[in-house]
Scaffold this motif. Structure first.
Motif, short mmCIF file in Angstrom:
data_model
loop_
_atom_site.label_atom_id
_atom_site.label_comp_id
_atom_site.label_asym_id
_atom_site.label_seq_id
_atom_site.Cartn_x
_atom_site.Cartn_y
_atom_site.Cartn_z
N GLY A 3 0.82 -1.20 0.00
CA GLY A 3 0.00 0.00 0.00
C GLY A 3 0.85 1.25 0.00
O GLY A 3 1.03 1.88 1.04
N LEU A 4 1.39 1.59 -1.15
CA LEU A 4 2.24 2.77 -1.26
C LEU A 4 1.39 4.02 -1.45
O LEU A 4 0.40 3.99 -2.18
N THR A 5 1.81 5.10 -0.83
CA THR A 5 1.15 6.38 -1.07
C THR A 5 1.55 6.86 -2.47
O THR A 5 2.53 6.36 -3.03
N PRO A 6 0.82 7.82 -3.03
CA PRO A 6 1.23 8.34 -4.34
C PRO A 6 2.66 8.88 -4.34
O PRO A 6 3.39 8.70 -5.32
N GLN A 7 3.08 9.51 -3.26
CA GLN A 7 4.44 10.04 -3.16
C GLN A 7 5.47 8.92 -3.10
O GLN A 7 6.54 9.00 -3.71
N LEU A 11 8.42 8.09 -5.87
CA LEU A 11 9.82 7.94 -5.48
C LEU A 11 10.33 6.54 -5.82
O LEU A 11 11.45 6.39 -6.30
N SER A 12 9.51 5.54 -5.62
CA SER A 12 9.87 4.17 -5.98
C SER A 12 10.16 4.07 -7.48
O SER A 12 11.16 3.48 -7.90
N SER A 24 8.64 -3.54 -10.75
CA SER A 24 7.74 -2.40 -10.88
C SER A 24 7.73 -1.61 -9.57
O SER A 24 8.05 -2.16 -8.51
N PRO A 25 7.37 -0.34 -9.62
CA PRO A 25 7.35 0.49 -8.40
C PRO A 25 6.46 -0.07 -7.30
O PRO A 25 6.76 0.07 -6.12
N GLN A 26 5.38 -0.73 -7.68
CA GLN A 26 4.45 -1.30 -6.69
C GLN A 26 5.04 -2.46 -5.91
O GLN A 26 4.53 -2.84 -4.86
N GLU A 27 6.11 -3.05 -6.41
CA GLU A 27 6.72 -4.21 -5.77
C GLU A 27 7.69 -3.85 -4.65
O GLU A 27 8.19 -4.75 -3.97
N VAL A 28 7.97 -2.57 -4.45
CA VAL A 28 8.91 -2.16 -3.42
C VAL A 28 8.19 -2.06 -2.08
O VAL A 28 7.20 -1.33 -1.95
N PRO A 30 7.64 -0.57 1.24
CA PRO A 30 8.03 0.74 1.76
C PRO A 30 8.75 0.69 3.10
O PRO A 30 9.40 1.65 3.50
N GLU A 31 8.69 -0.44 3.80
CA GLU A 31 9.33 -0.59 5.10
C GLU A 31 10.62 -1.42 5.05
O GLU A 31 11.33 -1.53 6.03
N ALA A 32 10.92 -2.00 3.88
CA ALA A 32 12.12 -2.84 3.75
C ALA A 32 13.36 -1.96 3.69
O ALA A 32 13.33 -0.86 3.14
N PRO A 33 14.48 -2.43 4.24
CA PRO A 33 15.72 -1.65 4.17
C PRO A 33 16.13 -1.38 2.72
O PRO A 33 16.05 -2.27 1.88
N LEU A 34 16.54 -0.16 2.46
CA LEU A 34 17.06 0.16 1.12
C LEU A 34 18.46 -0.37 0.97
O LEU A 34 18.78 -1.03 -0.01
#
Length: 88
Positions: A3-7, A11-12, A24-28, A30-34
């Protein structure tokens, strides 16, 4: 998918394009370590992300920033920082 926000999604997508990642950007997550996480990013990748953020958002995150580890801890933290500090 996460559930990524539009922002976060924006950024993804920017990160994936800059680093030519095969996802794809949706596969990232948001809480996983970069750094060193499932994306397999290293310090050079983080530097590249900093440069792309500078170009896209007019925001420079310097290597001597005391909070850089926290800022780049995950996509969500990075996005929060960018949204709070980007040039308008």
């Amino acid at each position: 998918m996460y559930g990524l926000t539009p922002q976060e999604l924006e950024l993804s997508a920017l990160i994936i394009a800059a680093l030519n990642l095969p996802m794809s950007p949706q596969e990232v997550d948001p809480e996983a370590p970069l750094y060193g996480g499932t994306l397999g990013l290293d310090s050079i990748d983080i530097l590249e992300i900093s440069m792309v953020i500078g170009k896209q958002y007019g925001l420079m995150i310097s290597s001597d920033n005391d909070n850089k580890v926290e800022i780049f801890s995950c996509l969500r933290s990075l996005c929060t920082y960018v949204q709070a500090h980007k040039a308008n």
